[in-house]
Design an enzyme around this catalytic site. Structure first.
Site, PDB file in Angstrom:
ATOM      1  N   ASN A   9       0.863  -1.187   0.000  1.00 36.27           N
ATOM      2  CA  ASN A   9       0.000   0.000   0.000  1.00 36.27           C
ATOM      3  C   ASN A   9       0.898   1.235   0.000  1.00 36.27           C
ATOM      4  O   ASN A   9       1.523   1.538   1.005  1.00 36.27           O
ATOM      5  CB  ASN A   9      -0.885  -0.036   1.255  1.00 36.27           C
ATOM      6  N   LYS A  11       0.106   4.299  -0.199  1.00 35.35           N
ATOM      7  CA  LYS A  11      -0.536   5.468   0.442  1.00 35.35           C
ATOM      8  C   LYS A  11      -0.328   6.711  -0.425  1.00 35.35           C
ATOM      9  O   LYS A  11      -0.319   6.628  -1.649  1.00 35.35           O
ATOM     10  CB  LYS A  11      -0.015   5.658   1.863  1.00 35.35           C
ATOM     11  N   HIS A  97      -9.379   0.557   4.979  1.00 37.43           N
ATOM     12  CA  HIS A  97      -8.050   0.733   5.593  1.00 37.43           C
ATOM     13  C   HIS A  97      -8.198   1.623   6.821  1.00 37.43           C
ATOM     14  O   HIS A  97      -9.028   2.536   6.844  1.00 37.43           O
ATOM     15  CB  HIS A  97      -7.075   1.361   4.575  1.00 37.43           C
ATOM     16  N   GLU A  99      -6.641   4.067   7.915  1.00 34.11           N
ATOM     17  CA  GLU A  99      -6.549   5.524   7.695  1.00 34.11           C
ATOM     18  C   GLU A  99      -7.842   6.067   7.108  1.00 34.11           C
ATOM     19  O   GLU A  99      -8.212   7.219   7.357  1.00 34.11           O
ATOM     20  CB  GLU A  99      -5.324   5.832   6.819  1.00 34.11           C
ATOM     21  N   GLU A 169      -5.027  -5.580  10.653  1.00 35.35           N
ATOM     22  CA  GLU A 169      -4.023  -4.535  10.828  1.00 35.35           C
ATOM     23  C   GLU A 169      -4.285  -3.785  12.133  1.00 35.35           C
ATOM     24  O   GLU A 169      -5.109  -2.857  12.166  1.00 35.35           O
ATOM     25  CB  GLU A 169      -4.098  -3.540   9.669  1.00 35.35           C
ATOM     26  N   GLY A 175       2.501   1.975  10.603  1.00 36.28           N
ATOM     27  CA  GLY A 175       3.369   3.133  10.412  1.00 36.28           C
ATOM     28  C   GLY A 175       4.076   3.584  11.675  1.00 36.28           C
ATOM     29  O   GLY A 175       4.658   4.663  11.731  1.00 36.28           O
ATOM     30  N   SER A 215       3.686  -2.405  10.245  1.00 36.37           N
ATOM     31  CA  SER A 215       5.148  -2.366  10.359  1.00 36.37           C
ATOM     32  C   SER A 215       5.807  -3.700  10.000  1.00 36.37           C
ATOM     33  O   SER A 215       6.807  -4.084  10.614  1.00 36.37           O
ATOM     34  CB  SER A 215       5.571  -1.879  11.749  1.00 36.37           C
TER      35      SER A 215
HETATM   36  C1  PEP Z   1      -0.624  -0.231   5.899  1.00 36.88           C
HETATM   37  O1  PEP Z   1      -0.658   0.891   5.416  1.00 36.88           O
HETATM   38  O2  PEP Z   1      -1.559  -0.997   5.664  1.00 36.88           O
HETATM   39  C2  PEP Z   1       0.512  -0.614   6.732  1.00 36.88           C
HETATM   40  C3  PEP Z   1       0.506  -1.797   7.267  1.00 36.88           C
HETATM   41  O3  PEP Z   1       1.521   0.297   6.878  1.00 36.88           O
HETATM   42  P1  PEP Z   1       2.983   0.020   7.554  1.00 36.88           P
HETATM   43  O4  PEP Z   1       3.503  -1.242   6.961  1.00 36.88           O
HETATM   44  O5  PEP Z   1       3.801   1.213   7.188  1.00 36.88           O
HETATM   45  O6  PEP Z   1       2.759  -0.109   9.025  1.00 36.88           O
END
Ligand code: PEP
Length: 253
Positions: A9, A11, A97, A99, A169, A175, A215
């Site tokens: 992703n 973003k 997601h 966000e 997630e 992040g 992460s």
């Molecule tokens: C994500 O955006 O779905 C995500 C898992 O980001 P990150 O790997 O940066 O934590």
């Protein structure tokens, strides 16, 4: 046997030439693996979808929209439909997601409409679910995840579940550099699989792929994916560098 599925992703990152170079670089570095022994998808910003689709056209990597709107067309300024995503070569759509849920304010009901619109529009949705840190501390992880999975999959028939991937997630891990431990992640993945068995049946639950996101990196990918119910990763930050994302894809083989 579930085939591993690694998704990146991007973003609100990259630009036109950088995105195409990133996509091409990963496709070249994982030639013979990506799309063959492991399913791979990129989720670039909408405006770069077409150039990324072209950049990976000689590979089996799938491209998807980071979001989708549930209406087919009309006066919905700024929104993108399933047909538009398909038209530029997308095969996937991210739905819900964290966000979108927590920064933009999307509800479970809206996420469900997006999942349904993805499927009826011929796209494969990734339904993202996960708890906030305060919900985990209050021991509400299962309650939150169950609500999001049940609501997100409302009216999705067993037959249509073949198109769906679920991504767990934990919001506190996205992040932040804080990864759920493999045991913490496996516990929730097993919970989601049991929930799917309750909502559908045990056979279907065994077939649905459940990704972990939060992460994930080259150095924790193999251990996370070594867990029984973790079938791949949804990756943010570490999907933006060819070497990092290629190493994660290779860790899935
Ligand atoms: C994500 O955006 O779905 C995500 C898992 O980001 P990150 O790997 O940066 O934590």
């Amino acid at each position: 046997m579930r085939k591993a599925f690694i998704a990146g992703n991007w973003k609100m990152n990259t630009d036109a030439s950088g995105g195409a170079a990133l996509a091409k670089g990963i496709a070249e570095a994982t030639d013979g693996i990506a799309g063959e022994s492991v399913d791979v998808a990129f989720f670039p910003p909408f405006v770069y979808l077409q150039s990324v689709v072209s950049a990976v056209s000689s590979s089996s990597i799938g491209i998807g929209g980071q979001d989708i709107y549930f209406e087919e067309k009309g006066a919905f300024t700024g929104e993108i439909s399933a047909a538009m995503l398909k038209d530029v070569g997308c095969v996937y759509a991210l739905c819900g997601h964290s966000e979108r849920r927590h920064v933009i304010g999307e509800s479970d009901e809206l996420v469900n409409k997006k999942v349904l619109a993805s499927i009826s529009g011929g796209l494969m949705p990734i339904l993202c679910v996960g708890e906030l840190i305060e919900e985990r501390k209050a021991e509400k992880t299962e309650e939150v995840v169950e609500r999001q999975v049940r609501a997100g999959l409302k009216d999705v028939s067993a037959e249509k579940m073949a198109a769906v991937t679920v991504a767990y997630e934990p919001v506190w891990a996205i992040g932040t550099g804080l990864t759920a431990t493999p045991d913490q992640a496996q516990e929730v993945h097993a919970f989601i699989r049991n929930l799917l068995a309750d909502m559908y049946d045990a056979k279907l639950a065994e077939e649905v792929r459940i990704q972990y996101g939060g992460s994930a990196k080259a150095d924790n990918a193999a251990e996370l994916m070594g867990q029984k119910d973790i079938d791949g990763l949804l990756v943010g930050g570490a999907s933006l560098k060819v070497e990092d994302f290629a190493a994660i894809i290779k860790a899935a083989v």
